[in-house]
Design an enzyme around this catalytic site. Sequence first.
Site, PDB file in Angstrom:
ATOM      1  NE  ARG A 238      -0.524 -55.203  -8.975  1.00 55.14           N
ATOM      2  CZ  ARG A 238      -0.915 -54.646  -7.831  1.00 55.14           C
ATOM      3  NH1 ARG A 238      -0.139 -53.748  -7.231  1.00 55.14           N
ATOM      4  NH2 ARG A 238      -2.065 -54.975  -7.279  1.00 55.14           N
ATOM      5  CD  GLU A 267       5.821 -57.979  -6.459  1.00 54.33           C
ATOM      6  OE1 GLU A 267       4.910 -58.348  -5.695  1.00 54.33           O
ATOM      7  OE2 GLU A 267       5.933 -56.822  -6.883  1.00 54.33           O
ATOM      8  CG  HIS A 286       3.693 -55.582  -3.602  1.00 53.61           C
ATOM      9  ND1 HIS A 286       3.338 -56.202  -4.765  1.00 53.61           N
ATOM     10  CD2 HIS A 286       2.735 -54.655  -3.378  1.00 53.61           C
ATOM     11  CE1 HIS A 286       2.210 -55.676  -5.222  1.00 53.61           C
ATOM     12  NE2 HIS A 286       1.836 -54.728  -4.388  1.00 53.61           N
TER      13      HIS A 286
HETATM   14  C1  GLV Z   1      -1.416 -53.596  -3.781  1.00 49.26           C
HETATM   15  O1  GLV Z   1      -0.486 -53.605  -4.549  1.00 49.26           O
HETATM   16  C2  GLV Z   1      -2.738 -53.239  -4.168  1.00 49.26           C
HETATM   17  O2  GLV Z   1      -3.041 -53.228  -5.368  1.00 49.26           O
HETATM   18  O3  GLV Z   1      -3.556 -52.992  -3.275  1.00 49.26           O
END
Ligand code: GLV
Length: 321
Positions: A238, A267, A286
């Site tokens: 994150r 983001e 991401h």
């Molecule tokens: C993506 O970042 C997730 O947490 O699955």
Amino acid sequence: MKPKIYITRKLPANLVNQLSSQFDVRMWEKEDVPVPKDVLVEEIKHVDGVISLLTEQIDKEVLDQAHKLQIIANMAVGYDNIDVDYAREIGIIVTNTPDVLTESTADLTFALLMATARRIVEANDYIRNDQWDNWGPYLLAGSDIFGKTIGLVGMGRIGQAVARRAKGFGMSILYHNRNRNLEAEEELQATYTSFEALLANADYIVSLLPLTTETRHKFNKPAFDTMKQSAIFINASRGQVVDEEALFNALHSKQIKAAGLDVFEAEPIRSDHPLVNSPNVVCLPHIGSATIETRTKMIQLCVDNMKDYFFGEGPITPINK
Ligand code: GLV
Ligand code: GLV
């Protein structure tokens, strides 16, 4: 009366249709645009279940409108977008999608590490921009991976899966985690260290930390100051576990060598983001779990959590029982 479900993003019909005989399903009809908060708040008032994405902030304000809601199935392994403690307090179950995304996310994490170390993106741009006029002894020379030391910050399922890949590359494995993972130590000859010792000794520092109040800005100026000047930092967890200003300064003052980032503090980011414009940074939008197979499994697990909660033996992957 059938239970009512709201799905916060347009998902494939073949998956959503599995719910239609047993549930009244409503869905936000856009695939690439998140549901606006006011629409979510309005929808959530009337439903028994929600299938959500990590783009939805399901905070106290939203949950206070959810008078009938019993379950939120979040299509992610992380769940920092949901106020899980408050959900628990008011009796709402939250599920996530562990396991099904472990290997794909570990693949991407390792790919990002390799791309950063070997300057793959820069090298590709080099040809695209018609800069390749000659071969040179140190042209686009990067850093070795084989035989180096990887430091995994966070040794859950994904951390272990990354460690297995690292082992194949002859790497020494250090890790830091809230709890020691004796299984990983045995299987992977991973060595548990303090956070500071990991930072000081690893060539590759890889964050796989979930975002919590304890991990917010864990990678701050003192952390980057502790790393080797040859260190490469990878974040596939994150964005908010990193103080991006401190990272930017560490890169530009050559306190560390390079960074590979799949996640960002706020983001989405745009091309004018300071970290995008550094040659020693690889940025991705991401996409840790983004394979067709895995994303399909993640949606299927959300569907199955709904069905098993309302009509089966209970949710399959609850995180706040
Ligand atoms: C993506 O970042 C997730 O947490 O699955
Ligand atoms: C997530 O699945 C983790 O435990 O790393």
